[in-house]
Scaffold this active site. Structure first.
Site, mmCIF file in Angstrom:
data_model
loop_
_atom_site.group_PDB
_atom_site.id
_atom_site.type_symbol
_atom_site.label_atom_id
_atom_site.label_comp_id
_atom_site.label_asym_id
_atom_site.label_seq_id
_atom_site.Cartn_x
_atom_site.Cartn_y
_atom_site.Cartn_z
ATOM 1 N N ARG A 3 -22.203 8.272 -1.850
ATOM 2 C CA ARG A 3 -22.614 9.211 -2.882
ATOM 3 C C ARG A 3 -24.114 9.506 -2.728
ATOM 4 N NH1 ARG A 3 -19.029 5.607 -5.150
ATOM 5 N NH2 ARG A 3 -17.192 6.576 -6.075
ATOM 6 N N LYS A 33 -21.069 3.160 -8.412
ATOM 7 C CA LYS A 33 -20.279 3.595 -9.566
ATOM 8 C C LYS A 33 -19.373 2.476 -10.082
ATOM 9 C CE LYS A 33 -17.210 7.416 -10.760
ATOM 10 N NZ LYS A 33 -16.534 8.605 -10.234
ATOM 11 N N HIS A 98 -21.651 16.321 -2.290
ATOM 12 C CA HIS A 98 -20.504 15.503 -2.688
ATOM 13 C C HIS A 98 -19.220 16.002 -2.026
ATOM 14 C CE1 HIS A 98 -18.650 12.462 -5.217
ATOM 15 N NE2 HIS A 98 -17.647 13.315 -5.400
ATOM 16 N N ARG A 101 -17.812 14.284 1.079
ATOM 17 C CA ARG A 101 -16.957 13.095 0.926
ATOM 18 C C ARG A 101 -15.491 13.506 0.963
ATOM 19 N NH1 ARG A 101 -18.607 8.394 -1.510
ATOM 20 N NH2 ARG A 101 -17.008 8.452 -3.122
ATOM 21 N N HIS A 124 -14.166 3.273 -3.166
ATOM 22 C CA HIS A 124 -13.166 3.349 -4.227
ATOM 23 C C HIS A 124 -12.486 1.990 -4.367
ATOM 24 C CE1 HIS A 124 -12.615 7.966 -3.579
ATOM 25 N NE2 HIS A 124 -13.733 7.666 -4.236
ATOM 26 N N TYR A 134 -6.708 -9.180 -5.931
ATOM 27 C CA TYR A 134 -6.484 -10.144 -4.865
ATOM 28 C C TYR A 134 -6.992 -9.696 -3.500
ATOM 29 C CZ TYR A 134 -3.698 -12.865 -8.090
ATOM 30 O OH TYR A 134 -3.297 -13.618 -9.152
#
Length: 165
Positions: A3, A33, A98, A101, A124, A134
């Protein structure tokens, strides 16, 4: 594929092993983020660009604000600096920083790179809350190969070559 805010506030101390094939950018959790540390494998092209930028910056930041005034006290370039650079390159109303991306994600998915690698590269988190708890995999080796392919793809685009996908 990071970003804009992550790039703007990049500090030289976050980069590791720039003289080795294992070069890495370790972005601290506080700037992300999702508030999780993000590891970015660096390609030879990225390392070369960082070396050039280092010659232009003698402070802590990769993109320092060289025109600080009483109006702006930010130690780094503004959030619009990258966007205005795109405008000057002729991409006004055609692209955003942006948006790169999204473009990268789309092309890498179309090239059938591992979707987990792509999502991890975009910082993400897994939408499956159980799997996300996990699974702490970083897939650095695979992501490094993917980013090398991506940088080669961009180099070919810059040269005007016929592109795959």
């Amino acid at each position: 594929m990071v970003r804009t805010v992550e790039a703007r506030f990049a500090r030289w101390t976050e980069f590791e092993a720039l003289d080795k094939p294992s070069a890495l950018w370790r972005i601290p959790a506080g700037r992300l983020k999702m508030s999780l540390e993000h590891l970015v494998p660096l390609t030879p092209q990225a390392v070369e660009l960082l070396r050039k930028l280092r010659k232009l910056s003698d402070g802590d930041y990769v993109f320092p604000n060289l025109q600080r005034s009483s109006r702006t006290r930010s130690p780094v370039v503004s959030e619009n600096t990258f966007l205005y650079a795109l405008y000057r390159m002729g991409y006004h109303s055609r692209a955003t920083v942006h948006g790169f991306r999204s473009t990268a994600s789309t092309i890498l998915n179309e090239q059938e790179f591992n979707p987990d690698w792509i999502e991890r590269q975009l910082a993400h988190v897994d939408a499956n809350s159980i799997r996300g708890i996990y699974n702490s995999a970083q897939w650095l080796s695979g992501r490094r190969k993917m980013l090398e392919w991506w940088n080669d793809y961009l180099d070919k685009a810059k040269e005007g070559a016929e592109l795959i996908g």
